[in-house]
Design an enzyme around this catalytic site. Structure first.
Site, PDB file in Angstrom:
ATOM      1  N   ASP A  51       0.677  -1.294  -0.074  1.00 46.01           N
ATOM      2  CA  ASP A  51      -0.068   0.097  -0.076  1.00 46.01           C
ATOM      3  C   ASP A  51       0.809   1.261   0.097  1.00 46.01           C
ATOM      4  O   ASP A  51       1.812   1.066   0.282  1.00 46.01           O
ATOM      5  CB  ASP A  51      -0.977   0.023   1.165  1.00 46.01           C
ATOM      6  CG  ASP A  51      -1.996  -1.036   1.236  1.00 46.01           C
ATOM      7  OD1 ASP A  51      -2.482  -1.274   0.060  1.00 46.01           O
ATOM      8  OD2 ASP A  51      -2.479  -1.484   2.315  1.00 46.01           O
ATOM      9  N   TYR A 109       6.743  -9.983   6.917  1.00 42.37           N
ATOM     10  CA  TYR A 109       6.724  -8.576   7.084  1.00 42.37           C
ATOM     11  C   TYR A 109       6.842  -8.209   8.338  1.00 42.37           C
ATOM     12  O   TYR A 109       6.866  -9.166   9.374  1.00 42.37           O
ATOM     13  CB  TYR A 109       5.157  -8.314   6.832  1.00 42.37           C
ATOM     14  CG  TYR A 109       4.611  -7.919   5.667  1.00 42.37           C
ATOM     15  CD1 TYR A 109       4.591  -6.516   4.871  1.00 42.37           C
ATOM     16  CD2 TYR A 109       4.125  -8.750   4.841  1.00 42.37           C
ATOM     17  CE1 TYR A 109       4.317  -6.408   3.603  1.00 42.37           C
ATOM     18  CE2 TYR A 109       3.575  -8.752   3.542  1.00 42.37           C
ATOM     19  CZ  TYR A 109       3.698  -7.499   2.999  1.00 42.37           C
ATOM     20  OH  TYR A 109       3.231  -7.345   1.818  1.00 42.37           O
TER      21      TYR A 109
END
Length: 249
Positions: A51, A109
């Site tokens: 994003d 992540y």
């Protein structure tokens, strides 16, 4: 011939990885650079979407190109050509059907939270001045590993066909003055990591009990989970592939 390209980027200036009609993206900048240097149109397919504002320490994409070229020379030239916030590390040939997205076995992540004001890292860690109970947050990680469906952490109105994700590891660790959430899965839903972290923060602040995470996940309702933490603390750190795709003809 199909090639993989390994690169990293600081996502602060970009509207995410994927090309957007009216905003700058990492994909667009990388495609423009390859097209210019190889003197032919190049389209890259990324290993996934990040994003707006999210960073990548390791990202992969693939592209096809029929004319042989010197990969070391391309790496040198493209790093000179690209802006300072995108760096290419490797370009290598793979099997013709190797796919940067669909052949990925796992993605890892990190989400970074700082408990002090640091002028040198404020663009890369979410500052929370209140103390967080990391023991409770790690208890919540054990609950995450008991489930496979995570619709409650998915961005609404997404076009995915399934909300199933195989989370292989999830834990919090201390790195200096920062707390880092580490999570590895075969795939992630849109906004999933940031929603998980927001829910964990609420647990760490005592706003939610650890056991409430069960009912949140079972609800399949995004409004039941916590807030979405800011993008600037999130990093795509590692992508794993099967060795077989690197065995070229």
């Amino acid at each position: 011939m199909r090639y993989f390209i390994e690169f990293s980027y600081n996502g602060k200036a970009y509207h995410g990885w994927q090309k957007q009609p009216n905003a700058i993206s990492v994909q667009q900048v990388l495609e423009n650079a390859l097209t210019t240097l190889l003197r032919a149109p190049v389209t890259v397919m990324g290993a996934g979407r990040t994003d707006a504002g999210v960073h990548a320490a390791q990202m992969y994409a693939h592209f096809d190109f029929e004319v042989p070229f010197d990969m070391d020379v391309l790496i040198y030239k493209i790093n000179w050509f690209l802006p300072h916030d995108i760096a290419v590390h490797r370009v290598f040939e793979v099997q013709d059907k190797a796919h940067a997205r669909f052949n990925a076995l796992s993605r890892t992540y990190h989400y970074r939270i700082s408990n002090i004001k640091n002028v040198f890292t404020h663009d890369f860690a979410y500052k929370i001045h209140l103390p967080l109970d990391m023991d409770k947050m790690n208890e919540a990680c054990h609950i995450l590993l008991q489930y496979k469906e995570f619709q409650c952490f998915s961005k609404s109105n997404t076009d995915v066909k399934t909300y199933f994700c195989d989370i292989k590891e999830a834990y919090w660790m201390i790195e200096g003055t920062e707390l880092t959430f580490v999570v590895t899965a075969d795939r992630f839903l849109r906004n999933m990591v940031r929603a998980i972290v927001g829910t964990m923060v609420n647990i760490g602040l005592g706003k939610l009990e650890v056991d409430q995470l069960h009912s949140i996940i079972q609800s399949k309702d995004r409004s039941e989970a916590g807030f979405s933490v800011p993008a600037h603390g999130l990093f795509l750190m590692n992508i794993q592939y099967p060795d077989t795709i690197f065995n070229t003809k």
